[in-house]
Write a protein that holds these residues in place. Sequence first.
Motif, PDB file in Angstrom:
ATOM      1  N   THR A 167      42.032  44.899  31.537  1.00  0.00           N
ATOM      2  CA  THR A 167      43.563  45.358  31.775  1.00  0.00           C
ATOM      3  C   THR A 167      44.636  44.214  30.473  1.00  0.00           C
ATOM      4  O   THR A 167      45.685  43.788  30.852  1.00  0.00           O
TER       5      THR A 167
ATOM      6  N   ARG B  12      45.414  34.843  37.074  1.00  0.00           N
ATOM      7  CA  ARG B  12      45.594  35.991  37.633  1.00  0.00           C
ATOM      8  C   ARG B  12      44.225  37.694  38.811  1.00  0.00           C
ATOM      9  O   ARG B  12      43.830  37.902  37.542  1.00  0.00           O
TER      10      ARG B  12
ATOM     11  N   PRO C 248      43.701  40.428  41.859  1.00  0.00           N
ATOM     12  CA  PRO C 248      44.195  41.021  42.609  1.00  0.00           C
ATOM     13  C   PRO C 248      43.815  39.708  43.782  1.00  0.00           C
ATOM     14  O   PRO C 248      44.949  40.377  44.970  1.00  0.00           O
ATOM     15  N   SER C 249      42.725  40.136  44.307  1.00  0.00           N
ATOM     16  CA  SER C 249      42.308  39.209  45.680  1.00  0.00           C
ATOM     17  C   SER C 249      41.134  38.457  44.508  1.00  0.00           C
ATOM     18  O   SER C 249      39.845  38.430  44.144  1.00  0.00           O
TER      19      SER C 249
ATOM     20  N   GLN D 222      37.878  40.179  43.660  1.00  0.00           N
ATOM     21  CA  GLN D 222      37.687  41.304  42.566  1.00  0.00           C
ATOM     22  C   GLN D 222      36.818  40.472  41.451  1.00  0.00           C
ATOM     23  O   GLN D 222      36.118  39.139  41.407  1.00  0.00           O
ATOM     24  N   PRO D 223      35.687  41.314  40.990  1.00  0.00           N
ATOM     25  CA  PRO D 223      34.659  41.252  40.414  1.00  0.00           C
ATOM     26  C   PRO D 223      34.995  40.971  38.811  1.00  0.00           C
ATOM     27  O   PRO D 223      36.159  41.639  38.701  1.00  0.00           O
TER      28      PRO D 223
ATOM     29  N   MET E 105      50.107  42.977  32.104  1.00  0.00           N
ATOM     30  CA  MET E 105      49.490  42.782  32.221  1.00  0.00           C
ATOM     31  C   MET E 105      48.339  43.150  33.299  1.00  0.00           C
ATOM     32  O   MET E 105      47.403  43.405  33.683  1.00  0.00           O
TER      33      MET E 105
ATOM     34  N   ASN F 185      47.228  45.451  36.618  1.00  0.00           N
ATOM     35  CA  ASN F 185      46.911  46.742  36.563  1.00  0.00           C
ATOM     36  C   ASN F 185      46.747  47.376  38.009  1.00  0.00           C
ATOM     37  O   ASN F 185      47.263  46.143  38.913  1.00  0.00           O
TER      38      ASN F 185
ATOM     39  N   THR G 257      44.666  47.635  40.124  1.00  0.00           N
ATOM     40  CA  THR G 257      43.716  46.921  40.864  1.00  0.00           C
ATOM     41  C   THR G 257      44.748  45.531  41.457  1.00  0.00           C
ATOM     42  O   THR G 257      44.106  45.280  41.973  1.00  0.00           O
ATOM     43  N   THR G 258      45.833  45.384  41.812  1.00  0.00           N
ATOM     44  CA  THR G 258      46.458  44.084  41.989  1.00  0.00           C
ATOM     45  C   THR G 258      46.428  43.622  43.153  1.00  0.00           C
ATOM     46  O   THR G 258      47.338  43.116  43.552  1.00  0.00           O
ATOM     47  N   SER G 259      46.007  45.305  43.739  1.00  0.00           N
ATOM     48  CA  SER G 259      46.385  45.225  45.397  1.00  0.00           C
ATOM     49  C   SER G 259      44.808  44.800  45.896  1.00  0.00           C
ATOM     50  O   SER G 259      43.720  45.580  45.983  1.00  0.00           O
ATOM     51  N   PRO G 260      45.146  44.153  47.007  1.00  0.00           N
ATOM     52  CA  PRO G 260      43.783  43.815  47.929  1.00  0.00           C
ATOM     53  C   PRO G 260      43.085  45.046  47.989  1.00  0.00           C
ATOM     54  O   PRO G 260      41.825  45.078  48.225  1.00  0.00           O
TER      55      PRO G 260
ATOM     56  N   THR H 152      40.951  46.826  46.007  1.00  0.00           N
ATOM     57  CA  THR H 152      40.208  45.680  45.066  1.00  0.00           C
ATOM     58  C   THR H 152      39.207  46.270  46.132  1.00  0.00           C
ATOM     59  O   THR H 152      38.146  45.980  45.958  1.00  0.00           O
TER      60      THR H 152
ATOM     61  N   VAL I 270      35.448  47.640  45.579  1.00  0.00           N
ATOM     62  CA  VAL I 270      33.987  46.737  45.597  1.00  0.00           C
ATOM     63  C   VAL I 270      33.127  47.451  46.587  1.00  0.00           C
ATOM     64  O   VAL I 270      32.141  47.662  46.232  1.00  0.00           O
TER      65      VAL I 270
ATOM     66  N   GLU J 235      36.960  52.186  38.587  1.00  0.00           N
ATOM     67  CA  GLU J 235      37.767  51.218  38.800  1.00  0.00           C
ATOM     68  C   GLU J 235      38.963  51.874  36.707  1.00  0.00           C
ATOM     69  O   GLU J 235      39.852  51.681  36.622  1.00  0.00           O
TER      70      GLU J 235
ATOM     71  N   ILE K 168      42.920  51.689  36.249  1.00  0.00           N
ATOM     72  CA  ILE K 168      43.337  50.982  34.909  1.00  0.00           C
ATOM     73  C   ILE K 168      43.762  52.568  34.298  1.00  0.00           C
ATOM     74  O   ILE K 168      44.691  52.132  33.352  1.00  0.00           O
TER      75      ILE K 168
END
Lengths: 524, 348
Positions: free
Chosen positions: A21, A388, A390-391, A394-395, B1, B3, B5-8, B11, B15, B324, B328
Amino acid sequence: MQTDSQQFVLELQGISKQYGTVQALSKVSLDCRAGEVHAVVGENGSGKSTLLGIASGFVEPDQGTILIGGKRLRKDSPALARHLGLGMAYQDNSQVLSLSVKENLFISAPPHRRPVYWKMKKWATDTLAEFELDLFPDAPTMFLTQAQRQLFEVVKALMGDPKVLLLDEPTTALGPDEVDLLHRTIQTYAQRGVGVVYVSHRLPEVLTIANRITVLRDGKSQGTYNASDMSEEDLVSLMIGRPFHSAFPPVLENPEKAESVIMITGFQGPLFGPINLTVKRGEIVGLAGAEGNGQAEFFKCLSGQIPPKAGLVMCEGKELTLVSPVDAVRAGILLLAGNRKHEALFPVLGVRNNATIQVLDKFSNFGWVNRKREFDKVTDLVKQLKVRTPSLEQPVQFLSGGNQQKVSLTRPHLRESVNVILAYEPTQGVDAGARLDIYEALRAKANEGAAVIVKSSDPIELSGLCDRVIVMSRGQIIDEIQRADLSEKRIIESIVGGIGFGLNGRPRVAGPRSATNLDKDRGD
Amino acid sequence: MKNLTTSPLLTSIVVSSRYLSVWIGILLLLLACYWIAPATLTRTSFTTVLPLTSFLALAALGQMLVVMTGGIDLSIPGVMTLAALVTVGISGNLDERLPVAIATALGVSLLLGLISGTLVGVLKLNPLIVTLAMGQIIYGVALAYADNVPNEASVPPAFAAWITAPFLGLSNVVWMVAIISILLVLIFRYTEFGRKFQSVGANPHAAWILGLRVNGYVILAYMTAYLLYGLNGIVLAGFLRSPSLVLGAPYLLGPIAAVVIAGASLTGGLANAISTWGAAFFLVLLNQMLRVLGLPTALQFTVFGIAIIGGMVISGDRIVTLIENSLIGISRFKKNNAEDEKGGVQAT
């Protein structure tokens, strides 16, 4: 053709590179003429190492072209870059540690320069003598000091008769004699028409040796300047990109009034000691010094990773037995490890799991974790430290370096009773935007009563963040700089000029505590 | 910065994707059974599939604990065989001696787990080789012990009956393993112990620096794993009534296959008990289907081998990385479009 001083031996045009990122480099251009020393400066995480990695074919750029000696480097291959005439001295040294010096030299030389196998020792001795490097050719490389390895790395890079030589932080472990030697070597080769790209933290050195300087900040070029037109102050303001005072949180008001929280006396371990140091509540103490002078070992002993050899550590009036990290953590000594991926984080686990691992008992009844309470607390902290992500699930392996460091920083913030925070290179690989957040998080914890010790190789960072800086050399504290005298220049002078290293200066085996050292500590 | 995956939501998809492939695999397999081997899906077929799933799953849950610490356990057949023989040898057909027999078998398993765990955790020996050697030793002990057990000996009839006795339509052993799976999920999700165990597996060095007692967790992982193997040997003995010396043999590779297909990270830390159960079901069902199709038994080995490799290709770390990276990739594309705007923001 080689004698034409206007000829470019290295041209980087519009280089961009993204890691996950993080935009490590964005449209950076750099050129190096034959016979010129071109310095690249920038803070941690500004993209210097990535830029050199791309130029040497080690890292593949997303965009941009690389010309070495006028020929284009078409794929990311260090061998091809070398073939085109590029020599690179890596920061984290590229020697095969289990091989001897002569063997390392042999494998790094191009085939036409290699002697027949059984004449290797004679050849290695002659080559080392040519560079005034006093190394025993049969010594296994792993027994060399960091300083010797750094100089040897440069010799190795020069073996291939490069047209352009890249040096990534070549002086971090060097003392003044060795820096002189290195600079003499560099100038000799520059006069022969080799272009040198010189990356360093030490601005005085850069100003001495460089013809031109390119400043990087946060992956972007801030321009290329003639060294003769620049002063250290100019460079610093270009590097941090804002007025110096606003790049760091305010320092402690009245350090004299605070009570001391940790008292270290006669502390000895592998490669360091005896060390006497007292740190007060609310104080941020910087730990400076050339690399490999016992700073890492000092931190390892204080955090319980290596049992110390001798000495006394008193924390809040209690004597500590530091034989395992459990002891250190129980005494409220928390380490922010430098190698985050291996020593601090659980990369595959989420932010929440990483944050609360040390304090799960606070959120649980009879071993059963109250996930709601945990979730709320971590959510607050993520906001407070500006992580920062997303949740919370997040790993952390997918977070940027700065955000990873902030996740590590949630750990001391989740505990009430933190006595000491040991921060090892806290901003390594952290982008400029996140750096201030990290300084503020450290300062906030200090203001709550923790003592913070920051080991950093960046003198600008130390001078801006710390209330006082101690300088280590050969495992001992050789200088202590108070707030009033603190400046980037003063720190570097002390690191480089403190005690002269011999060219073969190995860290001294810790001896009995000397009276002069004790007096000095009491005097403060 | 930013990406994508900013949405829960995304994510959680990333995962959980590592555990998804096994359920998709089961779905495809059920469809395949429906089309080419409908006999696999009959009630009679399931009366063998489900107990066999339970045995494989129980061993795989133990294996999962070891894999979570970054190891692989090759001693399962030995432990299972020994536990089964001890149960038969001590109980000797008598119902009243069954509790002593089970307790002894479990106790022996725990002790052996303690030894393996200490060798791996404290002495830092390679888990693969330690468990291979321990498996040999344990199997040797089992062979020696077998001399004292009469050939015709079997478990007490009441115990054998209990194993397959139905409860709410499923046999007891199926319920038992299902409950253990759920229990393990709850432990890793909700307890302090489970969370720390997971962290130790994910990065033992960091866990040690953060003040966790890493060796203790590793030893405990092996002890619990061996306890589950022992239990598996006991219930398998009850199922087979008169266990043979090769009872454990199919459980060398099977549990590893199940754990890998279930999406566990072989470097440690991440695993899910329910999907491990699902993977065991997948493997047993696959086997059953091949049998219904009339393929030779020897093919079982090939299938297990292919299943492991296939599982490694499509599940776990690889699928997470794949998803992932593609996310990205999309975000990079978006970012290039928005570059000017971003530059403006930074200048202020």
